[in-house]
Design an enzyme around this catalytic site. Structure first.
Site, PDB file in Angstrom:
ATOM      1  N   TYR A  83      -1.674   7.982   3.124  1.00 41.70           N
ATOM      2  CA  TYR A  83      -2.075   7.193   1.952  1.00 41.70           C
ATOM      3  C   TYR A  83      -2.852   5.999   2.452  1.00 41.70           C
ATOM      4  CZ  TYR A  83       1.075   9.893  -1.003  1.00 41.70           C
ATOM      5  OH  TYR A  83       1.681  10.906  -1.694  1.00 41.70           O
ATOM      6  N   HIS A 105      -6.652  14.417  -1.961  1.00 41.28           N
ATOM      7  CA  HIS A 105      -5.745  15.056  -2.894  1.00 41.28           C
ATOM      8  C   HIS A 105      -5.702  14.359  -4.234  1.00 41.28           C
ATOM      9  CE1 HIS A 105      -2.233  17.119  -4.367  1.00 41.28           C
ATOM     10  NE2 HIS A 105      -2.614  18.054  -3.536  1.00 41.28           N
ATOM     11  N   HIS A 106      -5.506  13.051  -4.210  1.00 43.52           N
ATOM     12  CA  HIS A 106      -5.623  12.306  -5.454  1.00 43.52           C
ATOM     13  C   HIS A 106      -5.841  10.842  -5.133  1.00 43.52           C
ATOM     14  CE1 HIS A 106      -1.306  11.287  -4.986  1.00 43.52           C
ATOM     15  NE2 HIS A 106      -1.639  10.227  -5.676  1.00 43.52           N
ATOM     16  N   HIS A 140      -4.820   9.451  -1.471  1.00 48.00           N
ATOM     17  CA  HIS A 140      -3.883  10.335  -0.778  1.00 48.00           C
ATOM     18  C   HIS A 140      -4.692  11.427  -0.091  1.00 48.00           C
ATOM     19  CE1 HIS A 140      -0.660  13.734  -1.230  1.00 48.00           C
ATOM     20  NE2 HIS A 140      -0.927  13.447   0.019  1.00 48.00           N
ATOM     21  N   HIS A 176       3.252   7.130 -15.394  1.00 48.68           N
ATOM     22  CA  HIS A 176       3.276   6.908 -13.944  1.00 48.68           C
ATOM     23  C   HIS A 176       4.685   6.905 -13.374  1.00 48.68           C
ATOM     24  CE1 HIS A 176       1.471   5.604 -10.190  1.00 48.68           C
ATOM     25  NE2 HIS A 176       2.398   4.668 -10.078  1.00 48.68           N
ATOM     26  N   HIS A 195       6.567   8.339  -9.360  1.00 41.93           N
ATOM     27  CA  HIS A 195       6.158   8.840  -8.046  1.00 41.93           C
ATOM     28  C   HIS A 195       6.648  10.276  -7.881  1.00 41.93           C
ATOM     29  CE1 HIS A 195       5.472   4.466  -6.571  1.00 41.93           C
ATOM     30  NE2 HIS A 195       4.483   4.936  -7.283  1.00 41.93           N
ATOM     31  N   MET A 237       9.071   4.682  -9.689  1.00 42.93           N
ATOM     32  CA  MET A 237       8.634   3.823 -10.787  1.00 42.93           C
ATOM     33  C   MET A 237       8.788   4.615 -12.069  1.00 42.93           C
ATOM     34  SD  MET A 237       5.188   2.012  -9.597  1.00 42.93           S
ATOM     35  CE  MET A 237       5.340   0.389  -8.924  1.00 42.93           C
TER      36      MET A 237
END
Ligand SMILES: *[C@@H]1O[C@H](CO)[C@@H](O)[C@H](O)[C@H]1NC(C)=O
Ligand SMILES: *[C@@H]1O[C@H](CO)[C@@H](O)[C@H](O)[C@H]1NC(C)=O
Length: 566
Positions: free
Chosen positions: A199, A229-230, A294, A374, A376, A449
């Site tokens: 990351y 990836h994102h 990521h 959102h 994780h 989160m």
């Protein structure tokens, strides 16, 4: 005087152009001559979709869905206002012949008017199909067909017909406003490490503009499609004033947590609705942003250089409203943990908008057009309950198959109003079956989160509307005497289905500390409790037998079908 009325005229023209119907936010002409205009909106929670077809004719109008673009197998509605009043039927076509009336009438007419040579037909149906003669509306591009006549005698339409392909449920038009340009926020010549998972975080400033601009489109720029990836872009508070380029979560770069944009594999561009743009420049403030990418490098390829990120299209032609982003849900609070070995653990955060006036003068209702959910890696589901006057009135948004790796943002099917005084309950469901230790609330992807970012207009100087369980009440409910004994208890507890369930119920029951924060970091703190969240069942299939505008023939058919069931 002349100039003044001219100015007023210009204003009124602009207003009528920019005004949107909250229930019908999307609009397209179906034909190149601009005689046929379709407006639509939908409710994903209830599973219904509403259309308004405006055709430049005083004759009959027809609209439908077709598997291949022609009449064969098409699901069609035909209506109009004739000498004997209005007529409206749900039909289907076997081939290039007059569509026959369905046995079940599953389209509901809402209104049908004709004036100045224009026919406006407003109707609603289920997103799913209710019978074999209707087609499912999918979240892929579909072929829409239309036709109309010059009289109310429903006969062959000649050339007054056509087909247009549109994705109704994931509608992202590409607009090209005048005076527009773009800037990028990306990695710059970053060498992707050979770790399988990395990351990377880059804190940078957006370009400065003397005069306020509106961002109207955010588009991914991906230079290594096989490795990126994102990515997420967060806005930092004004206290962050230095750029940074580091592996994420290794230093204290964490304050930047206001999600502005997300992209995941398979995702595309995001376009703001016509009524609003995200302000940048002028006196809006020079914010820093954190880009988090990521990289997924399963083959551990070496020496790959990356410049991925996001492209922001902006215009100086300001839209009617500034868009704002409000963080709602569970505040990051010390001591909040999810037990290991949980199949589905529920976590809640409450936004109580009745406290907004404590931190903001002249607050307004929020017109919400997008919700970004959102969590994780442990997140499985996220739902946002909407409460008014002590009652749940809606789910503002819900994702029953949440996946951190495949984040995508689309507009809600309709603009939803969160009135001052309403409450929003963000519910997250986690799975920690494969974890052996507690999962703490935190910024790293291995922490958790539970947030929903509302994108709304008109923008207010508001940053967060959150809650967390009162730690004193939690400790007391768990039988702890102080924070140390509470933490000790959490670490040494045997987590099984029973203890997990008890802990979850305790968290749900005890008092919440309810926080509202403005953009200048002033916060109000109040006590609150969590309401119960209900899942809203989808609306049942509409039954046209009760529609009063129904043609006599189809009414008889419809009743015949119903009698046959008796
Ligand atoms: C409507 O149709 C009439 C006749 O075909 C045409 O003259 C007129 O320009 C059309 N109006 C619009 C808005 O397209
Ligand atoms: C990035 O790499 C390219 C190609 O090697 C080079 O032309 C460019 O100047 C580099 N950019 C920066 C900001 O270092």
């Amino acid at each position: 005087m002349v100039t003044l009325s001219l100015v007023l005229l210009l204003f009124s023209v602009q207003w009528s152009w920019a005004q949107e119907d909250p229930l019908l936010p999307f609009s397209e002409h179906l034909d190149p001559e601009l005689n046929v205009r379709l407006r639509w909106g939908f409710d994903e929670i209830q599973g219904t979709i509403m259309f308004e077809l405006t055709v430049n004719t005083s004759g009959w109008v027809g609209f439908g869905f077709s598997p291949k673009g022609g009449m064969t197998g098409a699901d069609i509605v035909i209506g109009g206002v004739g000498p004997k009043g209005s007529y409206f039927t749900d039909r289907h076509a076997g081939g290039n012949s007059m569509p026959v009336v369905d046995q079940q009438q599953n389209y509901k007419l809402l209104s049908l008017t004709e004036s100045n040579g224009k026919t406006v037909m407003k109707f609603q149906r289920s997103i799913d199909s209710c019978d074999k003669d209707d087609l499912y509306i999918t979240n892929l591009p579909m072929k829409l067909i239309y036709a109309y006549g010059q009289t109310d005698d429903v006969t062959y339409h000649s050339t007054r017909r056509g087909t247009k392909e549109l994705n109704l449920l994931k509608y992202m038009p590409r607009v090209n406003p005048p005076n527009s340009n773009f800037f990028d926020m990306t990695m710059v010549n970053f060498t992707i490490p050979t770790n399988q998972t990395h990351y990377h975080c880059k804190i940078m400033k957006a370009p400065a503009f003397d005069v306020k601009q509106h961002i109207y489109r955010i588009e991914p720029v991906i230079t290594n499609v096989d490795l990126v990836h994102h990515l997420l872009l967060y806005r930092c508070p004004l206290s962050v004033t230095e750029p940074l380029d580091v592996e994420c979560y290794t230093t204290v770069a964490g304050e930047c947590m206001e999600v502005v944009a997300v992209w995941g594999i398979g995702g595309g561009a995001f376009e703001f609705p016509e009524a609003a743009g995200l302000p940048i420049g002028g006196n809006v403030g020079d914010f820093y942003y954190r880009l988090e990418v990521h990289y997924n490098n399963p083959n551990e390829s070496a020496g790959r250089v990356d410049n991925s990120g996001l492209r922001f299209y902006y215009t100086s032609e300001l839209r009617q409203h500034d868009a704002g982003i409000l963080m709602t849900g569970l505040a990051l609070a010390p001591g909040y943990a999810i037990p290991p070995k949980a199949k589905s653990f529920l976590t809640y955060g409450l936004c109580d908008t009745s406290y907004i006036p404590q931190v903001l003068e002249k607050p307004q209702d929020l017109q919400v057009f997008t919700v970004m959910l959102h969590t994780h890696l442990a997140g499985q589901k996220v739902r946002v309950g909407h409460f008014r006057g002590g009652k749940q009135i809606d789910l503002l948004a819900a994702d029953e198959n949440y996946n951190f790796e495949f984040q995508e943002v689309t507009n809600l099917g309709k603009t939803k109003t969160v009135k001052l005084g309403d409450k929003l309950l963000v519910e997250c469901t986690y799975n920690t079956e494969n974890r052996d230790t507690l999962t703490w609330g935190g910024l790293s992807t291995s922490d958790e989160m539970c947030l929903a970012f509302l994108v709304y207009y008109p923008a207010m100087n508001l940053s967060g509307c959150l809650s967390f369980p009162d730690s004193t009440a939690l400790g007391y409910a768990m039988g702890a005497t102080d924070i140390n004994s509470f933490l000790n208890m959490m670490f040494t507890k045997t987590w099984n289905d029973t203890s997990i369930n008890q802990y979850q119920q305790t968290l749900k029951k005890i008092d919440q500390v309810v926080i509202v924060m403005n953009s200048f970091n002033n916060a109000s703190y109040n006590k609150g409790t969590l309401p119960d969240l209900k899942v809203i069942p989808p609306a049942p299939c509409m039954n046209g037998c009760v529609t009063k505008h129904l043609a006599l023939l189809s009414l008889l058919l419809c009743l015949a079908v119903h009698w046959a069931f008796f």
